[in-house]
Scaffold this active site. Structure first.
Site, mmCIF file in Angstrom:
data_model
loop_
_atom_site.group_PDB
_atom_site.id
_atom_site.type_symbol
_atom_site.label_atom_id
_atom_site.label_comp_id
_atom_site.label_asym_id
_atom_site.label_seq_id
_atom_site.Cartn_x
_atom_site.Cartn_y
_atom_site.Cartn_z
ATOM 1 N N SER A 185 0.862 -1.183 0.000
ATOM 2 C CA SER A 185 0.000 0.000 0.000
ATOM 3 C C SER A 185 0.895 1.229 0.000
ATOM 4 O O SER A 185 2.036 1.168 0.495
ATOM 5 C CB SER A 185 -0.855 0.016 1.276
ATOM 6 O OG SER A 185 -1.437 1.292 1.478
ATOM 7 N N TYR A 212 -1.262 -1.081 10.324
ATOM 8 C CA TYR A 212 -1.398 -1.270 8.874
ATOM 9 C C TYR A 212 -0.160 -0.716 8.156
ATOM 10 O O TYR A 212 0.480 -1.419 7.359
ATOM 11 C CB TYR A 212 -2.664 -0.572 8.392
ATOM 12 C CG TYR A 212 -2.978 -0.764 6.926
ATOM 13 C CD1 TYR A 212 -3.482 -1.977 6.457
ATOM 14 C CD2 TYR A 212 -2.791 0.262 6.000
ATOM 15 C CE1 TYR A 212 -3.781 -2.159 5.109
ATOM 16 C CE2 TYR A 212 -3.083 0.095 4.656
ATOM 17 C CZ TYR A 212 -3.578 -1.118 4.214
ATOM 18 O OH TYR A 212 -3.873 -1.288 2.872
#
Ligand code: NAD
Length: 266
Positions: free
Chosen positions: A148, A162
């Protein structure tokens, strides 16, 4: 049907979607099958994997649905055995699974931190652990890890576990890529930006807009230089390229798919 992945066997993790619509793994599984791959569609939710299998078969493709929690070693080992029993080899490993839990260091519980690390990072270590010996034996393969842009930048959301897990995914990618480069096994990462998938509606709407999904989409669309978030197909086409022989000289790379978002300052 195309032939960019003709005769390849592809394991896709997180091949379902957490809600109606298209997640990145579901789109990749369907696209891989359209391009000639036999897809081993893995998901912790058997219904989600089955839905993807049904779509692929309706379109004339080949797919087997398989339930596995990719954060569990025994299940991943069995998953690889099942794929080999079904198709005899693994040419492509698409490590797509990832979850989000919003919170900074203070708000995040240890249990949540461990869960996000297990699902986002340990899962990729485990799938590589059990797939690499077979790729080596076969004489090559391609692994794509879905990271990401949160691995590179603060994105306005305090999801510390995350971001940290995705940063580690980038380094895992480089490390495995370099170790296996001489063995014709390519390992790359895709770094999606703001993508409109069911996971975003489920995990981030509360943070952005008190649960109002439409408002969240508006805010995230506005932040993107192209005026709109990407969709699961944008990520799937990048995965298709990296998985195919068209990318035969590409390994250890981080392919950003974000419509220019990481180039932006204001
Ligand atoms: P999604 O939630 O729509 O799909 C993920 C699938 O993974 C679901 O079907 C879910 O059941 C499955 N899954 C979850 N935990 C699992 C486990 N332990 N074992 C097996 N399957 C499991 O997600 P998405 O938005 O398409 O995201 C896919 C990937 O893309 C993730 O790695 C995510 O971090 C990454 N990503 C998404 C965005 C975005 O904006 N949507 C941005 C950057 C990166």
């Amino acid at each position: 049907m195309g032939d960019r992945l003709k005769d390849k066997i592809a394991v896709v993790s997180g091949a379902g979607s957490v809600g109606p619509g298209w997640g990145n793994g579901k789109a990749a599984a369907v696209l891989f099958a359209r391009e000639g791959a036999s897809v081993f569609a893995v998901d912790v939710n058997p219904g989600a994997a089955e839905e993807t299998r049904a779509i692929i078969e309706q379109q004339g493709g080949e797919c087997t649905a398989h339930r596995t929690d990719v954060s569990r070693s025994d299940e991943v080992e069995r998953m690889v055995e099942c794929c080999l029993e079904t198709y005899g080899r693994v040419d492509i490993l698409h490590n797509n699974v990832g979850i989000v839990d919003v919170g900074g260091c203070v708000e995040t519980s240890e249990e949540s931190w461990d869960r996000v690390m297990d699902v986002n990072l340990k899962s990729m270590f485990l799938t590589c652990k059990y797939v690499l010996p077979h790729m080596e034996h076969q004489g090559g393969g391609s692994i794509v890890n879905v990271s990401s842009i949160a691995s590179l930048r603060w994105l306005g959301v305090p999801y510390v576990s995350y971001s940290a897990s995705k940063g580690a995914v980038n380094q895992l990618t480089q490390s495995v890529a370099l170790q296996y480069a001489e063995k014709n096994i390519r390992v790359n990462a895709i770094l999606p930006g703001f993508i409109n998938t069911p996971m975003v509606a489920k995990s981030l709407a509360e943070f952005y807009a008190g649960g109002d999904v439409e408002k969240m989409v508006e805010v995230r669309d506005r932040a993107c230089p192209m005026g709109k978030m990407g969709d699961a197909w944008d990520v799937a086409y990048a995965a298709l390229f990296l998985s195919s022989d068209e990318a035969k000289y590409i390994t250890g790379t981080e392919l950003v798919v974000d419509g220019g978002l990481t180039c932006k300052v204001v």
